[in-house]
Design a protein around this motif. Sequence first.
Motif, PDB file in Angstrom:
ATOM      1  N   THR A 249      -7.169   6.421   3.666  1.00  0.00           N
ATOM      2  CA  THR A 249      -8.387   5.990   4.369  1.00  0.00           C
ATOM      3  C   THR A 249      -9.600   6.176   3.470  1.00  0.00           C
ATOM      4  O   THR A 249     -10.484   5.301   3.405  1.00  0.00           O
ATOM      5  CB  THR A 249      -8.567   6.796   5.668  1.00  0.00           C
ATOM      6  N   LEU A 250      -9.645   7.295   2.768  1.00  0.00           N
ATOM      7  CA  LEU A 250     -10.746   7.555   1.846  1.00  0.00           C
ATOM      8  C   LEU A 250     -10.768   6.544   0.709  1.00  0.00           C
ATOM      9  O   LEU A 250     -11.823   5.999   0.359  1.00  0.00           O
ATOM     10  CB  LEU A 250     -10.608   8.974   1.280  1.00  0.00           C
ATOM     11  N   CYS A 251      -9.605   6.271   0.133  1.00  0.00           N
ATOM     12  CA  CYS A 251      -9.528   5.388  -1.033  1.00  0.00           C
ATOM     13  C   CYS A 251      -9.774   3.926  -0.677  1.00  0.00           C
ATOM     14  O   CYS A 251     -10.460   3.206  -1.406  1.00  0.00           O
ATOM     15  CB  CYS A 251      -8.167   5.540  -1.715  1.00  0.00           C
TER      16      CYS A 251
ATOM     17  N   ARG B 216     -11.187   2.869   2.163  1.00  0.00           N
ATOM     18  CA  ARG B 216     -12.420   2.769   2.955  1.00  0.00           C
ATOM     19  C   ARG B 216     -12.234   1.902   4.196  1.00  0.00           C
ATOM     20  O   ARG B 216     -13.064   1.038   4.521  1.00  0.00           O
ATOM     21  CB  ARG B 216     -13.564   2.222   2.085  1.00  0.00           C
ATOM     22  N   THR B 217     -11.131   2.112   4.867  1.00  0.00           N
ATOM     23  CA  THR B 217     -10.875   1.361   6.092  1.00  0.00           C
ATOM     24  C   THR B 217     -11.737   1.901   7.232  1.00  0.00           C
ATOM     25  O   THR B 217     -12.191   3.049   7.209  1.00  0.00           O
ATOM     26  CB  THR B 217      -9.389   1.470   6.487  1.00  0.00           C
TER      27      THR B 217
ATOM     28  N   ASP C 125      -6.039   4.779   8.116  1.00  0.00           N
ATOM     29  CA  ASP C 125      -5.091   3.813   7.559  1.00  0.00           C
ATOM     30  C   ASP C 125      -3.666   4.224   7.928  1.00  0.00           C
ATOM     31  O   ASP C 125      -3.088   5.127   7.316  1.00  0.00           O
ATOM     32  CB  ASP C 125      -5.238   3.731   6.043  1.00  0.00           C
TER      33      ASP C 125
ATOM     34  N   CYS D  99      -2.409   5.276  -4.200  1.00  0.00           N
ATOM     35  CA  CYS D  99      -3.835   5.552  -4.415  1.00  0.00           C
ATOM     36  C   CYS D  99      -4.035   6.940  -5.001  1.00  0.00           C
ATOM     37  O   CYS D  99      -3.218   7.842  -4.797  1.00  0.00           O
ATOM     38  CB  CYS D  99      -4.630   5.397  -3.126  1.00  0.00           C
TER      39      CYS D  99
ATOM     40  N   ALA E   3     -10.345  -3.669  -5.373  1.00  0.00           N
ATOM     41  CA  ALA E   3     -11.337  -3.244  -4.383  1.00  0.00           C
ATOM     42  C   ALA E   3     -12.259  -4.400  -3.993  1.00  0.00           C
ATOM     43  O   ALA E   3     -12.719  -5.164  -4.841  1.00  0.00           O
ATOM     44  CB  ALA E   3     -12.170  -2.093  -4.938  1.00  0.00           C
TER      45      ALA E   3
ATOM     46  N   ASN F  98     -10.052  -4.413   3.224  1.00  0.00           N
ATOM     47  CA  ASN F  98     -11.184  -4.609   2.313  1.00  0.00           C
ATOM     48  C   ASN F  98     -10.717  -4.688   0.864  1.00  0.00           C
ATOM     49  O   ASN F  98     -11.265  -4.053  -0.037  1.00  0.00           O
ATOM     50  CB  ASN F  98     -12.220  -3.489   2.473  1.00  0.00           C
ATOM     51  N   THR F  99      -9.674  -5.479   0.642  1.00  0.00           N
ATOM     52  CA  THR F  99      -9.139  -5.646  -0.704  1.00  0.00           C
ATOM     53  C   THR F  99      -8.739  -7.102  -0.946  1.00  0.00           C
ATOM     54  O   THR F  99      -8.576  -7.900  -0.020  1.00  0.00           O
ATOM     55  CB  THR F  99      -7.875  -4.789  -0.937  1.00  0.00           C
TER      56      THR F  99
END
Length: 246
Positions: free
Chosen positions: A32-34, A36-37, A41, A105, A142, A220-221
């Motif tokens: 989730t951090l990597c 940025r959902t 995630d 990630c 990203a 977001n990728t």
Amino acid sequence: MAEPDLLLSRGRYRARLAAGSEDIAAAQALRTLCFRTAGTDSDAFDGLCAHVLVEQAGSGVLVCCFRLLVLEGGSSLRNSYSAQFYDLSRLERFEGKLAELGRFCMHPDWHDPDILRIAWGALAGLIEAQDVKLLFGCTSFAGTSAVPYLDTFALLRQRHLAPAQWPVLEKAPEVVRFAAELQEAPDMKLAVQAMPPLLRTYLAMGGWVSDHAVVDRQMNTLHVFTGLETGAIPEARKRLLRAVAG
């Protein structure tokens, strides 16, 4: 006595299999951090996969993770995460075991190249133990704009497309077609700089990609389908991976 879920321990880091729901939750938090959902995630594939955690050996801090789904043959590809986004019907003829690498990630505050080496060493041990013939997955860039990656996509189109016998066809509603978008020769320096480290590693071992990128707004990728036939990995690379894997 070694921990039963320990895969690899080298220097400052160790790689191990997730042992339960707390470990999987920790991996989901890092993802989730990597990525940025908007929310945590997680998806239905988490319950089907083996999860690998790379931690700092002294503190237990989670610095990298990925999940692996082993499939018995090409006919099982429709059950993979990637099949949601790509038409893999031609690859269903592939003979031998396959493994889907997903959600790879690294923590954004950690930049030690040994982390990636440990992760790949653990992965190499897993796929060799299960006699996997094709490693595949969706390799992420990203953001959802293709503009920062035009040189990279041009390089992929020029040198790294899937073999003719394994075409990966379009399925997703929103894609970036390399042939349509990219007209000029790539700036090689910019192309390599913008390429995710995971994809660079795949390609260095003989990997290949789809001829288009999928726009994944939920994650977001942008991502490309990436394949690596394990039998095609150069012997020098195999020796390095085996040395890391022990």
